[in-house]
Design a protein around this motif. Structure first.
Motif, PDB file in Angstrom:
ATOM      1  N   ARG A  19      91.592  -7.230  11.367  1.00  0.00           N
ATOM      2  CA  ARG A  19      90.957  -5.964  10.995  1.00  0.00           C
ATOM      3  C   ARG A  19      90.439  -5.226  12.228  1.00  0.00           C
ATOM      4  O   ARG A  19      90.643  -4.006  12.379  1.00  0.00           O
ATOM      5  CB  ARG A  19      89.822  -6.245  10.004  1.00  0.00           C
ATOM      6  CG  ARG A  19      89.199  -4.979   9.441  1.00  0.00           C
ATOM      7  CD  ARG A  19      87.831  -4.725  10.035  1.00  0.00           C
ATOM      8  NE  ARG A  19      87.414  -3.348   9.774  1.00  0.00           N
ATOM      9  CZ  ARG A  19      86.201  -2.893   9.951  1.00  0.00           C
ATOM     10  NH1 ARG A  19      85.246  -3.717  10.359  1.00  0.00           N
ATOM     11  NH2 ARG A  19      85.914  -1.626   9.756  1.00  0.00           N
ATOM     12  N   CYS A  75      98.902  -2.692   0.100  1.00  0.00           N
ATOM     13  CA  CYS A  75      97.824  -2.096   0.882  1.00  0.00           C
ATOM     14  C   CYS A  75      98.394  -0.895   1.617  1.00  0.00           C
ATOM     15  O   CYS A  75      99.606  -0.696   1.686  1.00  0.00           O
ATOM     16  CB  CYS A  75      97.234  -3.097   1.877  1.00  0.00           C
ATOM     17  SG  CYS A  75      98.399  -3.617   3.159  1.00  0.00           S
ATOM     18  N   HIS A 103      91.511   1.329   5.578  1.00  0.00           N
ATOM     19  CA  HIS A 103      92.857   0.796   5.410  1.00  0.00           C
ATOM     20  C   HIS A 103      93.096  -0.422   6.301  1.00  0.00           C
ATOM     21  O   HIS A 103      93.965  -1.249   6.007  1.00  0.00           O
ATOM     22  CB  HIS A 103      93.904   1.878   5.698  1.00  0.00           C
ATOM     23  CG  HIS A 103      93.890   3.000   4.700  1.00  0.00           C
ATOM     24  ND1 HIS A 103      94.820   4.019   4.700  1.00  0.00           N
ATOM     25  CD2 HIS A 103      93.058   3.263   3.664  1.00  0.00           C
ATOM     26  CE1 HIS A 103      94.561   4.858   3.717  1.00  0.00           C
ATOM     27  NE2 HIS A 103      93.489   4.423   3.082  1.00  0.00           N
ATOM     28  N   HIS A 106      91.961  -3.145   4.079  1.00  0.00           N
ATOM     29  CA  HIS A 106      92.994  -3.427   3.065  1.00  0.00           C
ATOM     30  C   HIS A 106      94.119  -4.259   3.664  1.00  0.00           C
ATOM     31  O   HIS A 106      94.615  -5.216   3.041  1.00  0.00           O
ATOM     32  CB  HIS A 106      93.592  -2.112   2.535  1.00  0.00           C
ATOM     33  CG  HIS A 106      92.580  -1.175   1.961  1.00  0.00           C
ATOM     34  ND1 HIS A 106      92.870   0.155   1.703  1.00  0.00           N
ATOM     35  CD2 HIS A 106      91.282  -1.349   1.603  1.00  0.00           C
ATOM     36  CE1 HIS A 106      91.800   0.743   1.192  1.00  0.00           C
ATOM     37  NE2 HIS A 106      90.823  -0.148   1.129  1.00  0.00           N
ATOM     38  N   THR A 107      94.550  -3.889   4.863  1.00  0.00           N
ATOM     39  CA  THR A 107      95.666  -4.583   5.500  1.00  0.00           C
ATOM     40  C   THR A 107      95.317  -6.037   5.799  1.00  0.00           C
ATOM     41  O   THR A 107      96.126  -6.943   5.569  1.00  0.00           O
ATOM     42  CB  THR A 107      96.074  -3.849   6.793  1.00  0.00           C
ATOM     43  OG1 THR A 107      96.402  -2.491   6.478  1.00  0.00           O
ATOM     44  CG2 THR A 107      97.272  -4.507   7.447  1.00  0.00           C
ATOM     45  N   GLY A 159      97.147  -2.981  -6.534  1.00  0.00           N
ATOM     46  CA  GLY A 159      96.658  -2.435  -5.276  1.00  0.00           C
ATOM     47  C   GLY A 159      95.151  -2.421  -5.245  1.00  0.00           C
ATOM     48  O   GLY A 159      94.484  -2.621  -6.269  1.00  0.00           O
ATOM     49  N   LEU A 160      94.597  -2.169  -4.061  1.00  0.00           N
ATOM     50  CA  LEU A 160      93.139  -2.195  -3.906  1.00  0.00           C
ATOM     51  C   LEU A 160      92.639  -1.059  -3.051  1.00  0.00           C
ATOM     52  O   LEU A 160      93.387  -0.489  -2.249  1.00  0.00           O
ATOM     53  CB  LEU A 160      92.683  -3.502  -3.260  1.00  0.00           C
ATOM     54  CG  LEU A 160      92.780  -3.598  -1.720  1.00  0.00           C
ATOM     55  CD1 LEU A 160      91.746  -4.564  -1.171  1.00  0.00           C
ATOM     56  CD2 LEU A 160      94.182  -3.990  -1.273  1.00  0.00           C
ATOM     57  N   HIS A 161      91.374  -0.747  -3.239  1.00  0.00           N
ATOM     58  CA  HIS A 161      90.633   0.086  -2.300  1.00  0.00           C
ATOM     59  C   HIS A 161      89.239  -0.495  -2.155  1.00  0.00           C
ATOM     60  O   HIS A 161      88.652  -0.959  -3.129  1.00  0.00           O
ATOM     61  CB  HIS A 161      90.534   1.527  -2.783  1.00  0.00           C
ATOM     62  CG  HIS A 161      90.415   2.503  -1.651  1.00  0.00           C
ATOM     63  ND1 HIS A 161      89.291   2.591  -0.839  1.00  0.00           N
ATOM     64  CD2 HIS A 161      91.299   3.411  -1.166  1.00  0.00           C
ATOM     65  CE1 HIS A 161      89.495   3.520   0.078  1.00  0.00           C
ATOM     66  NE2 HIS A 161      90.695   4.032  -0.084  1.00  0.00           N
ATOM     67  N   ASN A 162      88.754  -0.489  -0.916  1.00  0.00           N
ATOM     68  CA  ASN A 162      87.364  -0.891  -0.707  1.00  0.00           C
ATOM     69  C   ASN A 162      86.449   0.174  -1.286  1.00  0.00           C
ATOM     70  O   ASN A 162      86.809   1.355  -1.372  1.00  0.00           O
ATOM     71  CB  ASN A 162      87.093  -1.097   0.780  1.00  0.00           C
ATOM     72  CG  ASN A 162      86.951   0.222   1.519  1.00  0.00           C
ATOM     73  OD1 ASN A 162      85.856   0.775   1.642  1.00  0.00           O
ATOM     74  ND2 ASN A 162      88.075   0.752   2.017  1.00  0.00           N
ATOM     75  N   GLU A 328      94.968   9.015  -5.122  1.00  0.00           N
ATOM     76  CA  GLU A 328      95.579   7.766  -4.662  1.00  0.00           C
ATOM     77  C   GLU A 328      97.058   7.776  -5.045  1.00  0.00           C
ATOM     78  O   GLU A 328      97.401   7.877  -6.225  1.00  0.00           O
ATOM     79  CB  GLU A 328      94.864   6.583  -5.327  1.00  0.00           C
ATOM     80  CG  GLU A 328      95.473   5.247  -5.082  1.00  0.00           C
ATOM     81  CD  GLU A 328      95.605   4.898  -3.614  1.00  0.00           C
ATOM     82  OE1 GLU A 328      96.763   4.699  -3.175  1.00  0.00           O
ATOM     83  OE2 GLU A 328      94.570   4.791  -2.918  1.00  0.00           O
ATOM     84  N   ASN A 343      89.018  -1.785  -7.295  1.00  0.00           N
ATOM     85  CA  ASN A 343      88.079  -1.553  -6.198  1.00  0.00           C
ATOM     86  C   ASN A 343      87.380  -2.859  -5.837  1.00  0.00           C
ATOM     87  O   ASN A 343      86.920  -3.589  -6.721  1.00  0.00           O
ATOM     88  CB  ASN A 343      87.032  -0.511  -6.583  1.00  0.00           C
ATOM     89  CG  ASN A 343      87.568   0.911  -6.513  1.00  0.00           C
ATOM     90  OD1 ASN A 343      88.765   1.112  -6.328  1.00  0.00           O
ATOM     91  ND2 ASN A 343      86.706   1.882  -6.666  1.00  0.00           N
TER      92      ASN A 343
END
Length: 384
Positions: A19, A75, A103, A106-107, A159-162, A328, A343
């Motif tokens: 990260r 991601c 991102h 996410h990665t 999928g995700l998002h913080n 999104e 999330n």
């Protein structure tokens, strides 16, 4: 950097390192060449197969074997044109570019899930596609992924998002609509330039544009149902070049956010009537330019419930989150493939796209474990 998976402590340290590595060297949409090279090297080092696809940036890897079901976890990898102001020791080294949307987080999470899944590859009842998507910030990156064919045989996608609004250890999603459809517009108002001392000799584009800005708000307040979420925001005004001249041209720019596709189709027609009517009354000309973005992200109910159950089992505090007016492009996947967008709490902190935005790195390993478990259990659900 070579990634290995020996124990949780070591994996967490390596994922935090990933990260921070990405955070130091952010790349904008469609420019993620170095990021893609790094991902390719990390995955290759872990002996994870990378699909040969026509993607300029971003990639899709695959773990598992056989003819069973296929699940994808996704991601996004692009950054934003923002000057970082965090003062962190691993702050962006690229002027004017920053991972201000997380991102990089996410990665690291999805890469960690890939390492965990690789360790259990022979126990998977199918295959998992690991999608590192470019250009999410443009709203069109998913289009290139779908066009590549890399998801054509996928049975479910996640999928995700913080979320800086959710504390670390908290998980949020909802069935049905989650994020809004996002469209961009420009309005060009053309009049006749004149000296500010003799406005009667021209056609005042400033006054005309100001009337348009005010009247455009009636699209939401008077032309849309009060029970339908709609946002229309004018975010840029450009006109004039000095203090004593009425300009010939004024440009407006903004965005419209909706959930209802019928309303979404109607709004540019309503806007056109307003701006052309006001322009005509003023003796000016006006033109609306409409740039469609991704539609609303609509989670499939069965899979949204499934993600919440897996999250609860993983120890997350699970919440049904409210509708979000952000956009999104994961929405484009959900139009073709069943699945859900979720999330992951990584706050509290500064809002997304803020120059001081940061995430709680303690959220990385639990999220990686969650997505590995989600993918494996989704394969078992599909097989059953």
């Amino acid at each position: 950097m070579k990634l290995t998976y020996k124990n949780d402590h070591e994996l967490e340290g390596e994922l935090i390192g990933v990260r921070r590595n990405l955070h130091r060297e952010p790349e904008l949409s469609y420019e993620e060449f170095r990021t893609t090279e790094k991902l390719r090297a990390w995955l290759t080092n872990a002996h994870i197969h990378i699909l040969d696809l026509p993607l300029a940036t971003g990639l899709i890897a695959e773990i598992g074997q056989g003819d069973g079901p296929i699940v994808a976890i996704r991601c996004d990898i692009d950054a934003l044109p923002i000057e970082e102001q965090t003062g962190l020791p691993y702050a962006s080294e690229i002027p004017g570019k920053m991972h201000a949307c997380g991102h990089d987080f996410h990665t690291a999470v999805i890469l960690g899930a890939a390492l965990l899944l690789k360790a259990r590859e022979h126990e998977l009842p199918g295959r998992v596609r690991i999608l590192f998507q470019p250009a999410e910030e443009t709203g069109h990156g998913a289009e290139s992924v779908l066009a590549s064919g890399g998801l054509s045989d996928v049975n479910a996608i996640f999928g995700l998002h913080n979320s800086p609004e959710l504390p670390t250890g908290t998980f949020g999603t909802r069935s049905g609509p989650l994020t809004a459809g996002v469209d961009r517009f420009e309005i060009k108002v053309k009049g006749v330039g004149a000296h500010a001392a003799t406005p009667e000799k021209g056609v005042d584009t400033i006054v005309t544009a100001a009337q348009m800005i005010t009247m455009l708000q009636t699209v939401v307040s008077r032309q849309s149902s009060a029970i339908e979420p709609v946002v229309l925001s004018v975010t840029r005004i450009n006109g004039g070049f000095t203090w004593n001249v009425i300009p010939e041209l004024v440009e407006l720019e903004g965005t419209v956010r909706t959930y209802n596709e019928e309303i979404r189709r109607e709004i540019p027609l309503q806007m056109t009537r307003i701006i052309e009517g006001i322009a005509s009354a003023a003796g000016a000309e006006a033109k609306l330019l409409w740039y469609p973005g991704p539609p609303a992200t609509v989670n499939h109910g069965e899979w949204a419930d499934f993600t919440k159950q897996v999250a609860s089992n993983a120890g997350y505090k699970v919440e049904d989150i409210p509708l979000q007016m952000g956009g999104e492009d994961f929405a484009l996947y959900l139009q073709q493939i069943p699945g859900a967008f979720v999330n992951i709490g990584a706050g509290p902190g500064y809002a997304l796209h803020h120059p001081q935005f940061d995430v709680d790195e303690a959220a990385i390993l639990p999220a990686a474990k969650y997505f590995a478990a989600l993918a494996e259990q989704a394969l078992k659900k599909l097989q059953a």
